[in-house]
Scaffold this motif. Structure first.
Motif, short mmCIF file in Angstrom:
data_model
loop_
_atom_site.label_atom_id
_atom_site.label_comp_id
_atom_site.label_asym_id
_atom_site.label_seq_id
_atom_site.Cartn_x
_atom_site.Cartn_y
_atom_site.Cartn_z
N ASP A 65 36.02 28.82 38.84
CA ASP A 65 36.07 30.30 38.68
C ASP A 65 35.57 30.78 40.24
O ASP A 65 35.20 31.92 40.35
N GLY A 66 35.61 29.93 41.20
CA GLY A 66 35.17 30.32 42.41
C GLY A 66 33.72 30.17 42.77
O GLY A 66 33.34 30.29 44.01
N LYS A 67 32.90 29.41 41.88
CA LYS A 67 31.67 29.20 42.12
C LYS A 67 31.17 27.67 42.39
O LYS A 67 30.32 27.59 43.13
N ASN A 68 31.99 26.86 41.58
CA ASN A 68 31.32 25.37 41.84
C ASN A 68 32.45 24.50 41.35
O ASN A 68 33.67 24.89 40.92
N LEU A 69 32.37 23.14 41.51
CA LEU A 69 33.21 22.11 41.00
C LEU A 69 32.63 21.44 40.06
O LEU A 69 32.85 20.12 39.79
N HIS A 86 34.04 27.89 49.14
CA HIS A 86 33.71 28.95 49.74
C HIS A 86 34.40 30.18 49.66
O HIS A 86 35.75 30.25 49.26
N ASP A 87 33.95 31.36 49.67
CA ASP A 87 34.34 32.60 49.40
C ASP A 87 35.11 32.88 48.22
O ASP A 87 36.27 33.40 48.17
N GLY A 88 34.63 32.19 47.00
CA GLY A 88 35.44 31.90 45.65
C GLY A 88 36.88 31.12 45.70
O GLY A 88 37.70 31.47 44.76
N ILE A 89 37.03 30.26 46.65
CA ILE A 89 38.08 29.45 46.67
C ILE A 89 37.44 27.95 46.98
O ILE A 89 36.37 27.74 47.34
N VAL A 90 38.51 26.81 46.45
CA VAL A 90 38.14 25.82 47.20
C VAL A 90 39.21 25.17 47.83
O VAL A 90 40.21 25.12 47.70
N THR A 91 38.73 24.46 49.29
CA THR A 91 39.83 23.88 49.92
C THR A 91 39.68 22.63 50.00
O THR A 91 38.62 21.87 49.73
N VAL A 92 40.67 21.96 49.91
CA VAL A 92 40.82 20.46 50.15
C VAL A 92 40.05 19.77 51.11
O VAL A 92 40.04 20.43 52.21
N SER A 93 39.28 18.67 50.97
CA SER A 93 38.59 17.78 51.87
C SER A 93 39.57 16.69 52.12
O SER A 93 39.69 15.82 51.05
N LYS A 94 39.94 16.60 53.45
CA LYS A 94 40.66 15.26 53.66
C LYS A 94 39.63 14.10 54.26
O LYS A 94 40.31 13.21 54.96
N ILE A 114 47.30 27.98 37.74
CA ILE A 114 46.55 27.67 39.03
C ILE A 114 47.17 28.32 40.09
O ILE A 114 48.34 28.70 40.21
N GLU A 115 46.19 28.91 41.14
CA GLU A 115 46.77 29.56 42.33
C GLU A 115 46.43 28.72 43.49
O GLU A 115 45.34 27.98 43.72
N TRP A 116 47.50 28.63 44.49
CA TRP A 116 47.10 27.83 45.80
C TRP A 116 47.76 28.70 46.94
O TRP A 116 48.57 29.72 46.81
N ARG A 117 47.14 28.20 48.26
CA ARG A 117 47.53 29.09 49.18
C ARG A 117 47.69 28.06 50.48
O ARG A 117 46.60 27.15 50.64
N ILE A 118 48.83 28.23 51.01
CA ILE A 118 49.05 27.34 52.52
C ILE A 118 48.27 27.99 53.53
O ILE A 118 48.61 29.23 53.65
N PRO A 119 47.70 27.69 54.52
CA PRO A 119 47.15 28.30 55.46
C PRO A 119 47.75 28.91 56.32
O PRO A 119 49.07 28.59 56.53
N GLU A 120 47.57 30.15 56.85
CA GLU A 120 48.58 30.90 57.59
C GLU A 120 48.83 30.03 58.95
O GLU A 120 49.75 30.33 59.43
#
Length: 266
Positions: A65-69, A86-94, A114-120
């Motif tokens: 929900d944007g808060k924790n894992l 961060h900022d309500g989203i979760v980013t993959v850690s490599k 599920i919603e996902w975003r490719i970096p600009e």
């Protein structure tokens, strides 16, 4: 015994006047009524939808929900997931000590949003450009399971059974509705898990339906087994399984996820 001809004639006429047997049967059969085909029980449970179609309904399990894992663990050792919230989203850690993550809970049949975003600022090409995956059932370490591919395929060519919306190396998507990098994308998934006989053989295969940004890209596709990078798919017996998100090893900038929820289907 002799029968008078007039009596015989009367009997013949009387029989001729009778309606056919089929007509008699039709007359005796009750006329169908609308109520004959109405089913009143069991009543479907009431589910309150969210304020939008993307918001979780009342019976959903919110996985992020944007808060924790709190609902996720590291696949390698089941330790707390180390991806970056961060900022309500979760980013993959490599990072080397991170890797794929999966849900603490296990599921069979479900509806997943599920919603996902490719970096600009994404770089790379082909499979090395925003690669990740939603594993609809995580059946072991690494990439074991059944993968719905995540990739940047906005003006980025690759093998078509490995582009976004594909069931990896099994099913080509029915359309390419990718949005450009920097914009949020959505998967809405109906997953029917495979079932197995006591000896481990397949009783019923897995099926999946996928809407990608509202566009149907997989229509009740029957999976041939687990999705593999090399080799032919095969089934491995399991009962229920976590949902897994992939930290792919390509060198492109890491992608992000948000608003993840699931509804169990019994």
């Amino acid at each position: 015994m002799r029968i008078h001809s007039s009596k015989l004639l009367f009997a013949v006429i009387a029989l001729a006047a009778l309606p056919p047997v089929s007509q008699l049967a039709a007359q005796q059969t009750p006329k169908p009524k609308p109520e004959d085909t109405e089913v009143w029980q069991p009543e479907p449970k009431v589910v309150t939808p969210g304020p939008t179609n993307a918001a979780p309904p009342s019976d959903a399990i919110v996985l992020f929900d944007g808060k924790n894992l709190d609902e996720w663990v590291n696949v390698k050792d089941q330790s707390p997931a180390k991806w970056i919230v961060h900022d309500g989203i979760v980013t993959v850690s490599k990072a080397a000590d991170s890797g794929n993550i999966e849900t603490k809970r296990k599921f069979k049949n479900y509806q997943l949003h599920i919603e996902w975003r490719i970096p600009e600022n994404i770089t790379g090409s082909g499979q090395a450009r925003g690669n990740s995956g939603v594993f609809l059932a995580s059946t072991g370490p690494g990439d074991d399971g059944y993968e719905l591919q995540v990739l940047d395929n906005y003006n980025n060519k690759t093998y078509v059974n490995g582009q976004a919306g594909s069931i990896y190396k099994q099913a080509i998507p029915l359309a390419n509705p990718n949005r450009k990098p920097g914009e949020w994308q959505t998967y809405d998934i109906a997953w029917t898990a495979p079932t197995f006989n006591p000896d481990g053989s397949v009783k019923t295969p897995a099926y999946v339906t996928v809407f990608f940004n509202g566009i149907l890209v997989q229509n009740h596709f029957e999976l041939k087994g687990q999705t593999l990078y090399i080799g032919k798919p095969f089934y491995k017996a399991y009962d229920s399984a976590p949902i897994k998100l992939q930290a792919h090893g390509d060198k492109s900038e890491p992608i992000s996820f948000r608003n993840i929820w699931v509804r169990e289907i019994n």
